[in-house]
Design a protein around this motif. Sequence first.
Motif, PDB file in Angstrom:
ATOM      1  N   LYS A  91      49.205  57.884  90.924  1.00 24.91           N
ATOM      2  CA  LYS A  91      48.296  57.635  89.804  1.00 24.91           C
ATOM      3  C   LYS A  91      49.137  57.512  88.541  1.00 24.91           C
ATOM      4  O   LYS A  91      49.769  58.476  88.109  1.00 24.91           O
ATOM      5  CB  LYS A  91      47.302  58.791  89.625  1.00 24.91           C
ATOM      6  CG  LYS A  91      46.251  58.879  90.718  1.00 24.91           C
ATOM      7  CD  LYS A  91      45.146  59.862  90.338  1.00 24.91           C
ATOM      8  CE  LYS A  91      44.018  59.172  89.584  1.00 24.91           C
ATOM      9  NZ  LYS A  91      42.848  60.066  89.407  1.00 24.91           N
ATOM     10  N   ASP A 127      49.317  62.862  90.807  1.00 24.30           N
ATOM     11  CA  ASP A 127      48.637  62.666  89.536  1.00 24.30           C
ATOM     12  C   ASP A 127      49.642  62.632  88.382  1.00 24.30           C
ATOM     13  O   ASP A 127      50.734  63.194  88.496  1.00 24.30           O
ATOM     14  CB  ASP A 127      47.673  63.849  89.337  1.00 24.30           C
ATOM     15  CG  ASP A 127      46.504  63.508  88.436  1.00 24.30           C
ATOM     16  OD1 ASP A 127      46.463  62.398  87.889  1.00 24.30           O
ATOM     17  OD2 ASP A 127      45.626  64.377  88.292  1.00 24.30           O
ATOM     18  N   GLU A 174      44.484  65.431  94.793  1.00 27.71           N
ATOM     19  CA  GLU A 174      45.456  65.052  93.765  1.00 27.71           C
ATOM     20  C   GLU A 174      46.233  66.275  93.303  1.00 27.71           C
ATOM     21  O   GLU A 174      45.655  67.318  93.046  1.00 27.71           O
ATOM     22  CB  GLU A 174      44.747  64.471  92.532  1.00 27.71           C
ATOM     23  CG  GLU A 174      43.958  63.225  92.802  1.00 27.71           C
ATOM     24  CD  GLU A 174      43.379  62.618  91.525  1.00 27.71           C
ATOM     25  OE1 GLU A 174      43.593  63.174  90.427  1.00 27.71           O
ATOM     26  OE2 GLU A 174      42.715  61.592  91.647  1.00 27.71           O
ATOM     27  N   ASN A 177      41.077  67.500  92.402  1.00 25.54           N
ATOM     28  CA  ASN A 177      42.303  68.013  91.784  1.00 25.54           C
ATOM     29  C   ASN A 177      42.679  69.372  92.359  1.00 25.54           C
ATOM     30  O   ASN A 177      41.857  70.266  92.456  1.00 25.54           O
ATOM     31  CB  ASN A 177      42.116  68.158  90.267  1.00 25.54           C
ATOM     32  CG  ASN A 177      42.005  66.807  89.584  1.00 25.54           C
ATOM     33  OD1 ASN A 177      42.991  66.082  89.468  1.00 25.54           O
ATOM     34  ND2 ASN A 177      40.803  66.468  89.158  1.00 25.54           N
ATOM     35  N   GLU A 190      36.588  60.545  91.203  1.00 28.99           N
ATOM     36  CA  GLU A 190      37.339  61.784  90.987  1.00 28.99           C
ATOM     37  C   GLU A 190      36.388  62.875  90.503  1.00 28.99           C
ATOM     38  O   GLU A 190      35.593  62.655  89.587  1.00 28.99           O
ATOM     39  CB  GLU A 190      38.455  61.573  89.945  1.00 28.99           C
ATOM     40  CG  GLU A 190      39.220  62.872  89.676  1.00 28.99           C
ATOM     41  CD  GLU A 190      40.430  62.694  88.745  1.00 28.99           C
ATOM     42  OE1 GLU A 190      40.637  61.585  88.221  1.00 28.99           O
ATOM     43  OE2 GLU A 190      41.155  63.689  88.576  1.00 28.99           O
ATOM     44  N   GLU A 235      45.149  55.091  85.457  1.00 33.61           N
ATOM     45  CA  GLU A 235      44.155  55.936  84.797  1.00 33.61           C
ATOM     46  C   GLU A 235      44.062  55.582  83.323  1.00 33.61           C
ATOM     47  O   GLU A 235      45.017  55.087  82.745  1.00 33.61           O
ATOM     48  CB  GLU A 235      44.612  57.397  84.890  1.00 33.61           C
ATOM     49  CG  GLU A 235      43.918  58.213  85.926  1.00 33.61           C
ATOM     50  CD  GLU A 235      44.271  59.686  85.762  1.00 33.61           C
ATOM     51  OE1 GLU A 235      43.350  60.487  85.776  1.00 33.61           O
ATOM     52  OE2 GLU A 235      45.453  60.006  85.615  1.00 33.61           O
TER      53      GLU A 235
HETATM   54 CA    CA Z   1      43.421  64.035  88.466  1.00 37.99          CA
END
Ligand code: CA
Length: 276
Positions: free
Chosen positions: A200, A179, A149, A117, A58, A236
């Motif tokens: 996520k 996310d 995301e 992101n 990421e 995460e």
């Molecule tokens: Ca993220």
Amino acid sequence: AKDRGRNTYQFYTNDMTEKAYERITLETQLREAIVNREFEVYFQPQVNINDNKIIGMEALVRWNHPQTGLVPPGKFIPLAEDTGLIVEIDRQVMQDAMKQFQKWIDLGLDVGVLSINLSMIQLNHEDFIEFVKTTIKNAKISTDNLMFEVTETQVMKNPKQAIFMLQQLKDIGIRLAIDDFGTGHSSLSYIKRLPIDKLKIDQSFVMDALVDKDDRELTRAIISIANSLNLEVIAEGVETKEQAEFLVKNGCVEAQGYFYYKPLDVLTLTKELTKS
Ligand code: CA
Ligand code: C2E
Ligand code: CA
Ligand code: CA
């Protein structure tokens, strides 16, 4: 009592003035940072819990402030979103992240899929899709190596518009993840309609999964939603071996967190990747 009232009032205005001043200073500095390209992309590897192999990374932005040093995104993303400056910052992040990721691929390193992101403000920008296409072309990266995301909260602010924009990204072959899943109050019927590939699990659930019954059940529930909708799922904020074991036992094999890797700068990560 009257005096105290006045003092309170004065304190309040001074405080407000200082806050407003800080905001203006930060905004000015952010504008300069954009012109001088002071943003640096860090990367945090994501792994398969069963063999610890890297499956992706990421991209996480940092601001290399000339006076104060490295500034984390929590300190400037909110203001960048309020002022619309996030659009330009995220464009620089996208360009730099894709170029760097392709460099690693060209070196023959197994880096998997790059996650970037997105902010809804950026997504709603009229030439966003064109910008993405051009950036991919310039970086010479394949969309097979790309995932975007977007947070559940941002999607749920305007689900119709989000679905419309996300579908255009799907159409050019980019995979999509939701996310901070579990924090945004989306209904199951909406998740089903979103053109997404992955959930996520929000780190607040993962971190407390072993100590808090609610967080444990929520983590399990998200994994089972993902499995039943045929979506990939990643956890995460994995910080311990026990958390990783709990996840595997419950059907989640992908993880991201300090237990495996912290977000790293390019030089450190390149050394790490070429070590073995
Ligand atoms: Ca993220
Ligand atoms: P996020 O997208 O949920 O990113 C995960 C955050 O969790 C990152 O914080 C990461 O450093 C941190 N993290 C990862 N593993 C662990 C762990 O095991 N323990 C703990 N305590 N933390 C962990 P970071 O880098 O400070 O980023 C914060 C947020 O800022 C991100 O949350 C994302 O919403 C936003 N952000 C970061 N980079 C970008 C960007 O390029 N564009 C946009 N629009 N937002 C970004
Ligand atoms: Ca997250
Ligand atoms: Ca909790």
